[in-house]
Design an enzyme around this catalytic site. Sequence first.
Site, short mmCIF file in Angstrom:
data_model
loop_
_atom_site.label_atom_id
_atom_site.label_comp_id
_atom_site.label_asym_id
_atom_site.label_seq_id
_atom_site.Cartn_x
_atom_site.Cartn_y
_atom_site.Cartn_z
N MET B 424 3.27 3.27 8.38
CA MET B 424 3.81 2.84 7.09
C MET B 424 4.64 3.92 6.44
SD MET B 424 0.64 4.01 7.03
CE MET B 424 -0.49 2.65 7.05
N THR B 467 6.40 3.39 2.39
CA THR B 467 5.48 4.50 2.35
C THR B 467 4.16 4.13 1.73
OG1 THR B 467 5.20 6.65 1.46
CG2 THR B 467 6.62 5.19 0.25
N CYS B 468 3.14 4.60 2.35
CA CYS B 468 1.82 4.11 1.97
C CYS B 468 0.76 5.19 2.08
CB CYS B 468 1.46 2.95 2.88
SG CYS B 468 0.49 1.72 2.05
N ILE B 469 1.04 6.35 1.56
CA ILE B 469 0.04 7.41 1.61
C ILE B 469 -0.96 7.19 0.48
CG2 ILE B 469 0.65 9.54 2.82
CD1 ILE B 469 2.29 8.63 -0.34
#
Lengths: 391, 671
Positions: B424, B467-469
């Site tokens: 992601m 983005t998926c942090i």
Amino acid sequence: MEKVTILLKQHVGKPDKPLVEVGQRVKRGELIAEPVGLGANIHTSLTGTVEDITDDAIIIDADEDQCKEDFVHIPDSDDYLTDIENAGIVGAGGAGFPTSVKLSNKIPGGYLIANAAECEPLLCHNTQVEERYADQIVRGMKYLLEITDAKVGYIAVKKIHHAAVLALGKACKNEPKIQVKFLTNMYPAGDERVIVRQLLGVVLKPGELPIKAHAIIQNTETIKRVAEAIELRKPFIDKDITLDGRIKERSTVFENVPIGLPAKKFIDAAGGYINPHGDITVGGPFTGHTGKESTPVTKTTGAFLVAMPYPQVHKKIGLLECECGGQEPRLREIAKKMGSEVVAFQRCKRMVLVNGRYRCSLPGICPGQADAVLAMKKKGAESILTGTCQD
Amino acid sequence: MSISKETAMDHLKDPAVLCCRAEGGITLQASNLEDPDLFPDYEDSGLLELPDDVLNIEQVLGATLKDTTDALLPLTPDMVDNIQSPSDDSNDDSDKDDSEDNSTDDTADNANSDASVATSTDQSAQNAAQTVTPVITSGTTSNGVIKIDIAKGEGIHLEVPTNASTTSIPNQSNQKVVNDSTTENAVANNNDNNNDSADNNATADTDDNNPDEVQTKVVRELERDHFKITEVKFGDKTEINGTTLTIRTPKDLCKEAVETEKIVQDMTLEIITPDDYDKYSETIMDVQPIATKAEGEIGSGVTRVLDGAVFVLTGTDENGIQIGEFGSSEGEMNKNIMWNRPGSPDKGDIMIKAQVTIDAGRNMERIGPLSSHKAADIITQEIREALKKADDSLIVNKEKLVQKRHPNQKRVVIVKEIMGQGAMHDNLIMPVEPVGTLGAKPNVDLGNLPIMLSPLEVLDGGIHALTCIGPASKETSRHYWREPMVLEAMNDEDIDLVGVLFVGSPQANTEKFYVSKRLGMTIEAMDVDGAIVTTEGFGNNHIDFASHLEEIGKRGVPVVGMTYSAVQGQLVVGNKYMDAMVDNNKSAQGIENEIFENNTLCPEDAIRAMAMLETKMAGGKIEKPERKWNPNVKENNIKVIEKHDNIKIEEEPNEQSLPKSKKRIEIYEKE
């Protein structure tokens, strides 16, 4: 589980006399040997069955299940010195002098010094213990102050061991009688006479003990073991050691490992050898000795260091002996393993003979060696092997 | 530990303490002194007490130690002979030539804040920077231009005939701006942060024409036409009537969307009104504005956008594993979403929430999140088509965004580090539609190399964020649509924003350094005067973040870094160019508490970053922060800026304004 080899001589003095018989069950912490004259009690570090008793050691076949928290307590007493004697505590820094004997000297108005130098290269278990158990060390020092009547306790530490310095500073912040003092960052800053010189400004003659300067010096691990004996009633059965050299996980510290387990166990636990490898040195690089995979941990073992294979130097060499480094026999052993021919032997000019042993007159302040070098060259030495510490 | 000469120069006014035992009679040098940065630790441990009469470092360098003295003892006048007086010209230390002559004394400090002195006929600009490093002054006259270059200095006295220069005098102030990211240092002090323009101080090249007047060049314009939505419902056809958005029967629409992507198994669509905010939601992958181009391409022309309704993407794999990494924000929305962050839904927004289910185990593969986004975009695209057709009369507000250049001002670039580790951690750059997927290139496929966007491209949906942090620090697509740093820089007349450079954060260290070296070379060729580097998330990406700052800083370009750091996000690496850092943390505990968007870059952070950069570009220094994260550093910085610029900075609320989420109760704020 495994064989535990408990040496009968882990201290200055004669080997202990075994108190157990083959086939006897022994519990962790149980007294299994007692001193003959100068010496210290020895306890088993693991629970098991006595398998063999030799001239040198008691071999115990340890049980599979062990509980480290569970051990036979030392006898009750209201005297700290008796506790220390019962616990079999000896100088854990390498000397192995019975602690109760050393502490039987009263030094009113004198100095109780904790040697936190971690003097030898590579060794780091003391520094780590100081960081983690600073409070315990300070409590131990308070017992020692009481035992010896010393007026003040100094913790002698190298400033380079930053974290240990801070931890010790914090631990003795509110102790009016205990202070942190700094040693210079050199080898052999942890030598007793160097400590006395640097902290108290007194230069001891070769062979003279710190007591001459109203000082008693104890290694920090010894002090930690004193606190354990008094507070937990625990005999000296576990040791802190460093593993380093040609092993996969360098600078590994093992805390509280049972005395009597073999070097190989810890080499494996530190990831095993990096091949090729050479000898195993027991203790620090300067003052240690060559050991084997089966060499057991004793009360004075500081480290197992795995060396690289000896380089082969087929030359004529001279040996230069220094009190702080490897002595003549070790230098000869190394020379032999390097395939060198020893053609000359010299002592540093500071070395003076005291009671049959050569001692340095000013450890850590090294002279030029031109005389010795020229003398060896004259005898045909092409290279020099030396255990000296300074440049 | 002893210090180097350079470190000593940075700490001339700090107390002098011996680092090691030193012999009597020696001439004291930097190598005899302890690093002042370590004093707090030593004082804390009771190993050091600084008396009132302790000498400072500049007083003892070159002085003679009377007696042999132990380590960690502060030097006082009775211990030292030949105490150095910094204003004393008779200095026999050959190491330091003219630098000491220029060091500060009290009078310089006083004059410094005295405005009347500054405006008198003898224009005197006195600069009392704390650091004295060799001052290089070369005065040359040619073509009637006096050129003075001063690298760093203090106590400098300049006299210039009034008729020869129009240079105005900087409105000097002794403001302190402190680097507020925990692990970083630095700080500040006497910046010549002036209100007019950063050009007008001693460090500037006296260019020519009147620098007081801001020159403006309009590069391009973007119009945002806002459509107000007050109701979203399902119906037969996707259309906009008045303030009502009707979306075609979700069963059909979702089926079509699911069919476009192989690994997407299912999708459901839900309309969340403010009354439903207490409902459960899976982790939020992205929040997207619903917008479409009416004219021109992204970054110019006219864009139509819905107000009051946003698209929200959530998802799991078929085993119910959240499509997320290092935390996820599933739970009741009103407890897990930090409303009104640039990247969040605003309180009151209607959420059109898609929930995607993908093949088991694909959540951590690149294809998983990417397919989810692409499938969901089918739905958004249908709304975009309806928005294109909506009647002009429904436009409630025409907003004009103008990209201007200010040729006389310092050239500044914003570098945004975006995630590019794969899975992601990817971003689609420059789609055809705002925050669309079609036509966009994933930065992972672009090798994560620097890509330049105009500020208007950023604000017009040029970035579709996968983005998926950490939920609290990730920048969603909506974040870029409202990116505060870009807005702040674009609207700041004191600087010249040249563009926004996006650089991906690859997974492997070797690639990280490859990318940041290219970034450094790009910056070098751009010849900018300053840069701000931002990042999202924390940990792995801090490696290249630090490297970016180094590559920029070592080229002599003043640079400011922005990241969430605080407690949990403490920087794992650092270098000497990271001396001006802004911490995006908002959480009370300084942690990633999985509250969606909580710790992202907000306007208050953008203002601080700009103040730091302007300070640095003007030759000021940023003070070092405290050793441990302390939220007061940020508060103080805000106060300093508010006072200096006479503005009020609105601080965003944090998670404490929300009812406690399950994770906060059970993990982060256990009672």
